[in-house]
Design a protein around this motif. Structure first.
Motif, short mmCIF file in Angstrom:
data_model
loop_
_atom_site.label_atom_id
_atom_site.label_comp_id
_atom_site.label_asym_id
_atom_site.label_seq_id
_atom_site.Cartn_x
_atom_site.Cartn_y
_atom_site.Cartn_z
N SER A 115 34.91 43.83 46.35
CA SER A 115 34.70 42.36 45.58
C SER A 115 33.91 42.54 44.28
O SER A 115 32.96 43.12 44.37
CB SER A 115 34.13 41.48 46.49
OG SER A 115 33.80 40.13 46.02
N ARG B 146 36.50 46.28 39.13
CA ARG B 146 37.60 46.19 38.15
C ARG B 146 38.89 46.35 38.86
O ARG B 146 38.88 47.13 39.95
CB ARG B 146 37.54 47.13 37.33
CG ARG B 146 36.19 46.71 36.09
CD ARG B 146 36.23 47.97 35.15
NE ARG B 146 37.49 48.01 34.32
CZ ARG B 146 37.78 49.03 33.59
NH1 ARG B 146 37.06 49.92 33.25
NH2 ARG B 146 38.70 49.17 32.85
N PRO B 147 40.17 45.72 38.55
CA PRO B 147 41.23 46.17 39.03
C PRO B 147 41.70 47.43 38.94
O PRO B 147 41.22 48.31 37.71
CB PRO B 147 42.45 45.08 38.38
CG PRO B 147 41.32 44.11 37.71
CD PRO B 147 40.21 44.55 37.57
N TYR C 75 50.80 42.58 43.52
CA TYR C 75 49.83 43.47 44.05
C TYR C 75 50.26 44.89 44.15
O TYR C 75 49.56 45.84 43.87
CB TYR C 75 49.68 42.95 45.31
CG TYR C 75 48.34 43.31 46.20
CD1 TYR C 75 47.82 42.34 47.10
CD2 TYR C 75 47.74 44.39 45.94
CE1 TYR C 75 46.52 42.68 47.59
CE2 TYR C 75 46.48 45.04 46.68
CZ TYR C 75 46.12 43.76 47.45
OH TYR C 75 44.97 44.22 48.22
N GLU D 73 48.68 44.73 39.59
CA GLU D 73 48.01 43.76 38.98
C GLU D 73 47.20 42.94 39.89
O GLU D 73 47.46 41.76 40.36
CB GLU D 73 49.24 42.80 38.38
CG GLU D 73 50.12 43.54 37.04
CD GLU D 73 48.98 43.84 35.81
OE1 GLU D 73 48.08 43.12 35.95
OE2 GLU D 73 49.55 44.78 35.20
N SER E 196 44.39 41.34 39.97
CA SER E 196 43.60 40.02 39.48
C SER E 196 44.96 38.84 39.37
O SER E 196 44.46 37.68 40.08
CB SER E 196 43.08 40.00 38.10
OG SER E 196 42.02 40.98 38.21
N ALA F 24 45.88 38.17 42.83
CA ALA F 24 44.68 37.28 43.87
C ALA F 24 45.04 35.99 43.22
O ALA F 24 44.38 34.86 44.08
CB ALA F 24 43.37 37.81 43.52
N SER F 25 45.22 35.57 42.07
CA SER F 25 45.55 33.98 41.79
C SER F 25 46.71 33.48 42.35
O SER F 25 46.58 31.93 42.43
CB SER F 25 45.67 33.81 40.10
OG SER F 25 46.93 34.66 39.75
N ARG G 16 35.59 34.65 46.59
CA ARG G 16 36.27 35.73 45.65
C ARG G 16 36.59 36.82 46.34
O ARG G 16 36.39 38.07 45.90
CB ARG G 16 35.36 36.14 44.25
CG ARG G 16 35.20 34.89 43.71
CD ARG G 16 34.48 34.99 42.36
NE ARG G 16 34.19 33.84 41.48
CZ ARG G 16 33.55 33.69 40.40
NH1 ARG G 16 33.22 34.93 39.81
NH2 ARG G 16 33.54 32.88 39.91
N THR H 107 40.90 41.91 48.17
CA THR H 107 39.70 43.09 48.21
C THR H 107 39.52 43.39 49.34
O THR H 107 40.51 43.01 50.17
CB THR H 107 38.50 42.39 47.58
OG1 THR H 107 37.95 41.57 48.60
CG2 THR H 107 38.45 41.73 46.43
#
Length: 458
Positions: free
Chosen positions: A18, A21-22, A162, A166, A168, A171-172, A245, A249
């Motif tokens: 958590s 960086r990706p 994923y 990508e 981030s 995750a959105s 968040r 992760t």
């Protein structure tokens, strides 16, 4: 593979701590599809940009080719992962999307319920005290169609992004989906069936806070919520990870963390629908004084030890669980299953008028197959008993690791509730139709007694 216990792979390129960086996927993106696949995908996207679309009637039934093709590419990318990474990845993705997939299934089946009510001339609007703007089966199916398109589309985007590193953006996807669903439900303007959404939210409020007389719609929806307690538990896990968040992760993988699989919030959320229904029964006893409502409250209270005794496995020593709490859990599970089955058959259903709801006003194949058929008795009673017992599996936190099995059992419980709806509504409709006759008979008897007393006095 899909139902096994998930293990964290070392040096996984698809998972990150958590706040880190990706990372870029180690998959070779040039192997994700041939030139033929890319040309086909490009041609479909070009047609969409030019405004070429399929007719609404077909689009409402079948997902678009671009959706199916992207899902295939995303799924192929996932299947190229190693077994450990794939299991961990699917375990997390499954958590975010299976609640909304199960809700979508429930909406489809509720549309079927309403269609049968309409065919059998069952005035469900009167039973549930709905206004004239209530939704009919076609409108319910329209909502289910949109859900069937939107939820898998978000899941496909999650799989694709994923698996391509990508993280981030992936995750959105569930966050945006959950936010969109919440906005649609509470949107205050007169679009997207405002009156029906208001009725649903008002009924949910009355379930959580039973400060008024309990209506049929109140306890009917509360009963359905008990069948979806696993859905609410997964929703809570998902929202917890979004708030902290931890989406995409491995921060959640620690079982004892705030969003882990051993958190105390899991049994609390599982038990809430049963607590709400229990309070409704107590409120009904306060209003009516009927002792049956206390027996009904006792039925819902039997689910509490099943849930919490199961959760104790993660908070006591293994020997103590095996020798003391596990036998108590088994005993409470059997008691809850048999008590609930008994109540379904003898109280919620009226076996004297069984299958009358399938007597359609016009000749129909379903009516011919179901109305007055003895096999329907055996099927519904037998399947209800079996699924009542398997439902205990879902209520038990220590059996939650095999997520494909859990999804199947929850879907079967939703199907059991779908069957239950027919005969519960049929029973209520029969009661409503018999009330005028009962009242008329009482009046006639009172008048006869009055005349006899007058003759005697004369």
């Amino acid at each position: 593979m899909f139902g096994g216990v998930v293990t964290v792979p070392s040096n996984s390129p698809h998972l990150r701590k958590s706040g880190s960086r990706p990372v870029v996927s180690d998959l070779d993106t040039s192997d994700l599809g041939s030139s033929v696949e890319e040309n086909f995908l490009h041609s479909i996207e070009s047609n969409e940009m030019k405004g070429i679309s399929t007719p609404l009637s077909s689009a409402a039934i079948m997902p678009s080719p671009i959706l199916l093709w992207r899902f295939k590419i995303g799924w192929d990318s996932v299947m190229r992962m190693s077994v450990d990474k794939r299991d961990l990845f699917l375990y997390e993705a499954f958590l975010y999307y299976n609640p909304l997939l199960l809700v979508t299934l429930m909406v489809w089946l509720w549309g079927v319920n309403l269609w049968v009510f309409a065919q059998g001339n069952i005035n469900y609007a009167k039973i549930f005290d709905l206004d004239q703007n209530h939704l009919i089966c076609r409108e319910i199916w329209k909502c289910a169609t949109w859900m069937t398109i939107v939820v898998p589309t978000s899941m496909t985007a999650y799989l694709y992004l994923y698996s391509h590193g990508e993280v981030s953006l992936a995750a959105s996807q569930p966050v945006l989906l959950y936010a969109a669903v919440a906005m649609v439900l509470i949107f205050p303007f007169d679009i997207f069936y405002l009156s029906s959404r208001f009725f649903l939210l008002r009924t949910l409020w009355r379930i959580v806070f039973p400060l008024q007389a309990i209506t049929f719609a109140d306890f009917f929806l509360a009963d359905i919520l008990t069948s979806m307690s696993k859905v609410f538990s997964d929703l809570e896990r998902s929202v917890c990870r979004m708030v902290h968040r931890q989406v995409a992760t491995i921060a959640w993988f620690e079982a004892d963390s705030v969003c882990g699989s051993h958190a105390i919030a899991i049994p609390i959320v599982l038990v809430l629908p049963y607590i709400f229904r229990l309070f409704q029964c107590l409120r009904q006893y306060k209003d009516t004084g009927e002792k049956n409502t206390l027996l009904n409250a006792l039925k819902y209270s039997t689910a509490v030890p099943v849930i919490f005794l199961s959760a104790l496995k993660y908070h006591v020593f293994p020997d103590k669980w095996t020798n003391m709490y596990r036998p108590l859990w088994l005993l409470s599970s059997v008691l809850n299953s048999l008590y609930s089955f008994y109540w379904d058959v003898t109280r919620d259903w009226d076996l004297s008028g069984f299958t009358r709801i399938f007597k359609f006003s016009k000749p129909h194949l379903f009516s011919h197959m179901l109305y007055g058929r003895k096999w329907v008795y055996f099927w519904v009673i037998g399947s209800n008993l079996i699924l009542r017992c398997t439902w205990t599996y879902k209520l038990s936190a220590h059996l939650r690791h095999n997520y494909i099995t859990l999804f199947t059992i929850t879907a079967l419980e939703i199907f059991r509730r779908f069957q239950w709806v027919f005969f519960r509504v049929e029973n209520e409709w029969n009661k409503m139709n018999s009330k005028p006759n009962i009242q008329l008979g009482d009046i006639s008897n009172d008048e006869e007694k009055l005349l006899n007393s007058n003759d005697h006095n004369i």
